[in-house]
Design a protein around this motif. Structure first.
Motif, PDB file in Angstrom:
ATOM      1  N   ALA A  65      35.075 -20.356  -3.236  1.00  0.00           N
ATOM      2  CA  ALA A  65      35.784 -19.860  -2.052  1.00  0.00           C
ATOM      3  C   ALA A  65      34.870 -18.858  -1.364  1.00  0.00           C
ATOM      4  O   ALA A  65      34.464 -17.864  -1.975  1.00  0.00           O
ATOM      5  CB  ALA A  65      37.109 -19.200  -2.435  1.00  0.00           C
ATOM      6  N   GLN A  66      34.522 -19.132  -0.108  1.00  0.00           N
ATOM      7  CA  GLN A  66      33.569 -18.311   0.629  1.00  0.00           C
ATOM      8  C   GLN A  66      32.285 -18.142  -0.198  1.00  0.00           C
ATOM      9  O   GLN A  66      31.666 -19.123  -0.567  1.00  0.00           O
ATOM     10  CB  GLN A  66      34.182 -16.958   1.022  1.00  0.00           C
ATOM     11  N   ASN A  67      31.923 -16.911  -0.503  1.00  0.00           N
ATOM     12  CA  ASN A  67      30.712 -16.664  -1.294  1.00  0.00           C
ATOM     13  C   ASN A  67      31.021 -16.404  -2.764  1.00  0.00           C
ATOM     14  O   ASN A  67      30.190 -15.875  -3.496  1.00  0.00           O
ATOM     15  CB  ASN A  67      29.944 -15.475  -0.722  1.00  0.00           C
ATOM     16  N   TRP A  96      42.635 -17.858  -4.955  1.00  0.00           N
ATOM     17  CA  TRP A  96      41.637 -16.790  -4.939  1.00  0.00           C
ATOM     18  C   TRP A  96      42.214 -15.585  -4.197  1.00  0.00           C
ATOM     19  O   TRP A  96      42.823 -15.744  -3.129  1.00  0.00           O
ATOM     20  CB  TRP A  96      40.388 -17.224  -4.194  1.00  0.00           C
ATOM     21  N   VAL A  97      42.011 -14.410  -4.746  1.00  0.00           N
ATOM     22  CA  VAL A  97      42.276 -13.163  -4.024  1.00  0.00           C
ATOM     23  C   VAL A  97      40.940 -12.433  -3.959  1.00  0.00           C
ATOM     24  O   VAL A  97      40.425 -11.955  -4.973  1.00  0.00           O
ATOM     25  CB  VAL A  97      43.346 -12.311  -4.734  1.00  0.00           C
ATOM     26  N   THR A  98      40.387 -12.369  -2.738  1.00  0.00           N
ATOM     27  CA  THR A  98      39.054 -11.799  -2.536  1.00  0.00           C
ATOM     28  C   THR A  98      39.052 -10.948  -1.282  1.00  0.00           C
ATOM     29  O   THR A  98      40.104 -10.720  -0.655  1.00  0.00           O
ATOM     30  CB  THR A  98      38.014 -12.921  -2.380  1.00  0.00           C
ATOM     31  N   VAL A 132      43.706 -20.859  -0.997  1.00  0.00           N
ATOM     32  CA  VAL A 132      44.465 -21.829  -1.775  1.00  0.00           C
ATOM     33  C   VAL A 132      43.758 -23.178  -1.693  1.00  0.00           C
ATOM     34  O   VAL A 132      43.560 -23.711  -0.594  1.00  0.00           O
ATOM     35  CB  VAL A 132      45.912 -21.964  -1.246  1.00  0.00           C
ATOM     36  N   THR A 133      43.369 -23.701  -2.832  1.00  0.00           N
ATOM     37  CA  THR A 133      42.763 -25.036  -2.896  1.00  0.00           C
ATOM     38  C   THR A 133      43.647 -25.906  -3.773  1.00  0.00           C
ATOM     39  O   THR A 133      44.005 -25.505  -4.888  1.00  0.00           O
ATOM     40  CB  THR A 133      41.344 -24.979  -3.472  1.00  0.00           C
ATOM     41  N   ALA A 162      35.985  -7.093  -7.528  1.00  0.00           N
ATOM     42  CA  ALA A 162      36.698  -7.196  -6.254  1.00  0.00           C
ATOM     43  C   ALA A 162      37.308  -8.570  -6.003  1.00  0.00           C
ATOM     44  O   ALA A 162      37.725  -8.865  -4.878  1.00  0.00           O
ATOM     45  CB  ALA A 162      35.753  -6.842  -5.096  1.00  0.00           C
ATOM     46  N   ALA A 163      37.362  -9.437  -7.022  1.00  0.00           N
ATOM     47  CA  ALA A 163      37.874 -10.787  -6.805  1.00  0.00           C
ATOM     48  C   ALA A 163      38.608 -11.283  -8.036  1.00  0.00           C
ATOM     49  O   ALA A 163      38.287 -10.911  -9.166  1.00  0.00           O
ATOM     50  CB  ALA A 163      36.742 -11.745  -6.429  1.00  0.00           C
TER      51      ALA A 163
END
Length: 946
Positions: A570-572, A781-783, A789-790, A755-756
């Protein structure tokens, strides 16, 4: 009088302990190889055998020469013939053709006896043979891929000896050996004289009792009463326990036991010393248990997923005669491709194959030398009592020969030979000889004797139908699937997805490992190349590797699909999951790069922490550039930094590629905290709080700065208000109850790093009263980018053919103000109605979102939305939705009604796909290419609250 031995384990005596522990029979002075150049005479039938041969006047014959082991047809004597099903001879058992190629073998050798007994061992002769030693008939043998032994102590002399063998290509037993392969005859495996003393048979059964491991030792001696013998058990060259065996069967405790499995192939060696003769007999074994637990095949208590191949023994120049170097090289190649299992299609393999599988860790289905595929007769051999004793004998010969190999988990009764009483008798005898393993036979469709339901080439849809039934049933494997003939196979990912989805599906075996192309000059040839009147052409060119072992694209595809690591992105942020079942992997490095149009925007590497079996790594944050161009990809590769298993430094263990997503952050530096209980999981990062219902698996609340957003749980839903053109399908939707769904969390795992946080959960969705459902694999993911959400989903059971939509409903506790988006607009759009909706950037108020149809119905969907912003005036909070792959966006009223129909909070719909419109109120349904069928789906989106 025949001196043929009864079925028993295959073992050797040694003079030196080091050789015994190295398990190298070629270093034993008590194993005398008779491989090499033999004199040879090729005849058209056994009727042509000269009297001089039968009378032992071998010097009177006109001899040629032949290499042993080897095939006649590949050394200039006769021609190969490839068939898949049909026999190349008339099917008239037990009769054989008058023209029956016959080989006479002869050699002399000088021998000096060392121990009490001398055993003449043939590891493979196709098809039947007779043996004379020093002019005396020793005995005869059959069962082409099975070991045959003769006690020649009385026949063998110190000094020069003469050994003669007569071999016939066709026999009544050929009707049981119609495997899909080249018909090749001769002495094609090793011939050895094995010296022995006291020990006649040596079997070791691992036993697990009360959390302790024991080795059950069964030693048979060639004496009338048992003579006590000393036993030492070694692990990695060190003695771990000793015992004095006073009876034929004893149970020995193994302290600090190390289990054998395909990932950690720990091997022990049991050594018995004959003090009087200064000889050691050694047997290698592993501690592992094979059993059925909760309707699953388990190894050491862990369910097995077979990522397997079917393997014929084959070399393009030597046929089924393989050198030890070739066997080891091939097994290592298979293991390096992440394949964990081999079915020995369709016969027991060369004994050395099992030694290598024991060492490197491969799971083996050991298949008996029985296939009667082309037997078009009224009474099939499986039902004909004439063959019963032969069926039973072949099964027992396989079981006894390979008994001590831990790699063998399952005995297979044979292949494509129908089913009947003879298989039942065979299975009973094999189970009595070895109750520690399971039994397989694909032809046993009602699993009368088989421990598993085995099928060939079953479609994904048919697998799903059986697996989704909520009943106790034997597990299913595909003993053959993914036919690798030519350019193929396809849909391997679809098969792997469903194997991992349903516990009762325990994998399968690709057909097959290697092309059977015989070498002719610079080319490989197939059936018909030798002008065979009956042949099956190119059907032998059906492997994942070429005849010389070159991997095909199909093998590389399979390797990637079954790789032992899984990536979540998710993202980076990246999480790596271990798909290993037993071992902890260490010394791995994650290499990454972001590329667009061949240009590298950023790259780097980071060491992975040790990963336990089935574990998730911590969240790894990669230093992405803040701006990423459209069309960029993130490449991820895990490589070994130290050697382990069969892998060397630098070997790629796993890799993947996803579209790269720019980092859309809230600009808040904060660490994650977690509050976990039996009822709910609360994840907090800065001002964002996400609450997951552990019972349902749904997100039950999202809060920002203490303000809650959801009125009810956020959930995957399928329904929408009917449109006028749905009038003829509404009743079916009601009957399938797509609007009333129940949710159950089947599994939930979490990993957190600073942080994630990431949560992986399995969710089951089912309606009441009817028999269908959806299996979901969801990653949350909480980032710093918010909540991502996947979702991957599969419909199963008596599922509806189509549904109105597939996506998430976010039921808000307030109404939306303004909606901005990048996608199709400004008007609504559907799969078969979007020509006037151009992709662009738009903004409208809630009151102008949906078209006001006179009859209230579904309205307002926007397609191909990459991002959207929604304001919530009542709480001064805004939402931003983003997706790498554009989705559908809609805003509806409370409980899915049209906007404005109620005063409650609005509902946001983020849909993977939506149903088309059509004209079915008075015309046709939507075209098939626009309709929303209940196929597997996969989509992802991110919600940012600020």
């Amino acid at each position: 009088m025949t001196m043929k031995l009864q079925p028993r384990a295959r073992f050797f005596y040694y003079a030196e302990l080091a050789d015994a522990l190295n398990y190298d029979d070629q270093k034993s002075p008590y194993a005398f190889s008779l491989n090499g150049q033999w004199q040879f005479c090729y005849l058209g039938s056994p009727r042509e055998i000269p009297t001089a041969f039968l009378e032992g006047r071998y010097q009177d014959l006109d001899w040629g020469s032949i290499q042993v082991p080897g095939h006649l047809e590949l050394q200039g004597y006769g021609e190969p013939n490839y068939t898949n099903i049909d026999f190349p001879i008339p099917v008239a058992p037990p009769n054989v053709p008058a023209e029956n190629p016959t080989g006479l073998y002869y050699r002399t050798f000088t021998y000096q006896k060392h121990l009490d007994r001398q055993i003449l061992r043939f590891d493979g002769v196709d098809s039947v043979f007779k043996v004379w030693l020093n002019g005396r008939l020793v005995g005869e043998g059959h069962g082409s891929r099975l070991m045959t032994e003769f006690d020649v102590t009385e026949f063998l002399v110190d000094g020069e000896n003469q050994l003669a063998v007569e071999m016939e290509k066709w026999s009544q037993y050929s009707y049981l050996e119609d495997q899909d392969m080249w018909w090749l005859s001769g002495i094609f495996r090793d011939v050895t004289i094995v010296e022995e003393t006291l020990i006649e048979d040596f079997q070791i059964t691992p036993v697990y009792q009360e959390n302790q491991w024991f080795a059950q030792i069964q030693v048979k001696q060639n004496l009338s009463s048992f003579q006590p013998v000393a036993l030492d058990i070694y692990y990695r060259g060190e003695v771990v326990t000793t015992a004095l065996l006073k009876e034929e069967t004893a149970q020995v405790l193994i302290p600090d036991a190390k289990e054998w499995n395909n990932e950690e192939p720990n091997l022990y060696t049991a050594v018995i010393q004959d003090v009087q003769k200064d000889a050691l007999v050694a047997v290698r074994f592993g501690l592992r248990r094979v059993e059925m637990l909760q309707d699953q095949i388990c190894l050491n208590g862990v369910p097995v997923l077979f990522n397997g191949v079917n393997r014929h023994e084959f070399d393009p120049e030597h046929g089924r005669t393989l050198s030890r170097e070739a066997i080891r090289s091939e097994v290592l190649q298979i293991k390096k491709m992440h394949i964990n299992a081999i079915r020995t299609s369709h016969y027991p393999n060369d004994p050395y194959f099992y030694d290598v599988c024991d060492e490197v860790g491969l799971l083996v289905i050991d298949e008996c030398d029985i296939e009667t595929h082309g037997m078009w007769v009224q009474v099939h051999p499986a039902q004909d009592s004439y063959w019963e004793a032969e069926f039973v004998e072949r099964g027992l010969r396989m079981v006894h020969r390979d008994f001590n190999h831990p790699c063998v988990l399952i005995w297979s009764l044979g292949n494509e030979s129908d089913f009947g009483p003879n298989f039942i008798a065979m299975a009973q005898a094999m189970r009595q000889a070895d109750p520690s393993r399971l039994i397989h036979y694909e032809g046993d469709r009602d699993t009368v004797v088989a421990d598993m339901y085995s099928t060939m080439y079953t479609s994904v849809e048919e697998l799903e139908k059986r697996a989704s039934k909520q009943v106790h049933q034997k597990p299913q494997i595909l003993c053959e699937y993914g036919h690798a003939m030519g350019n193929g196979p396809g849909s391997l990912q679809d098969y792997q997805d469903i194997f991992r989805l349903y516990p009762s599906l325990q994998g399968g075996f690709i057909w097959e490992w290697k092309d059977h192309g015989l070498k002719q000059g610079e080319n490989y040839v197939w059936g018909g190349a030798f002008h065979e009147p009956v042949n099956d052409g190119t059907f032998c060119i059906d492997g994942l590797v070429l005849p010389d072992g070159t991997p095909s694209p199909g093998l590389l595809e399979y390797t990637r699909i079954i790789q032992p690591l899984k990536f979540y992105v998710a993202q980076n942020h990246v999480v790596v999951e271990s798909l290993y079942h037993y071992q902890t992997v260490v010394d791995l490095q994650l290499q990454w790069s972001v590329e667009v149009s061949g240009r590298v925007l950023a790259e780097g590497s980071v060491p992975l922490p040790p990963l336990a079996a089935k574990a998730l790594s911590p969240v790894i944050s990669l230093p992405f550039p803040t701006t990423i161009e459209q069309g960029a990809y993130l490449n991820l590769t895990v490589v070994a930094t130290e050697s382990f298993d069969v892998f060397e430094v630098g070997d790629v263990i796993a890799a993947t590629q996803t579209q790269a997503q720019a980092i859309e952050t809230a600009g808040i530096e904060a660490n994650v905290t977690v509050e976990d209980s039996a009822a709910r999981l609360v994840i907090r990062r800065g001002d964002l709080e996400v609450v997951i219902n552990r019972g349902s698996g749904n997100i039950c609340q999202i809060s920002q700065k203490g303000q809650t957003l959801l009125q009810k749980e956020m959930s995957l839903t399928l329904d929408r208000l009917p449109i006028s053109n749905d009038m003829n399908v509404v009743a079916d939707r009601k009957q399938k109850r797509i609007g009333t769904l129940f949710y159950r969390c089947e599994d939930l795992r979490m990993t957190v790093y600073e942080a994630a946080a990431m949560v992986v959960l399995r969710q089951r969705i089912m309606p009441p009263a009817v028999s269908w459902g959806i299996e979901l694999e969801i990653t949350l993911w909480v980032t710093d980018a918010g909540l991502t959400v996947t979702t991957k989903g599969w419909f199963d059971g008596e599922k509806p053919l189509e549904v109105p939509r597939i996506g998430y409903s976010l039921p808000l506790n307030q109404q939306i103000g303004e909606i901005g988006w990048y996608g199709r607009g400004p008007e609504e759009s559907y799969p078969d109605s979007f020509a006037n909706a151009l992709v662009g950037r738009y903004q409208v108020s809630r009151t102008n979102w949906a078209f006001p149809y006179v009859v209230p119905q579904e309205a307002g969907n926007r397609m191909d939305v990459s991002w959207a912003t929604l304001t919530l005036p009542a709480s001064d909070i805004g939402l931003r939705l983003t997706a790498i792959h554009p989705l559908n966006l809609n805003v509806v009223g409370e409980a899915g009604n049209i906007l404005g129909a109620t005063d409650g909070g609005d509902e946001i719909r983020i849909d993977s796909r939506v149903q088309a419109l059509g004209s079915n109120s008075c015309g046709p349904l939507p075209l098939a290419r626009y309709r929303l069928y209940t196929d597997p789906f996969h989509f992802s989106f991110t919600v940012q609250v600020d």
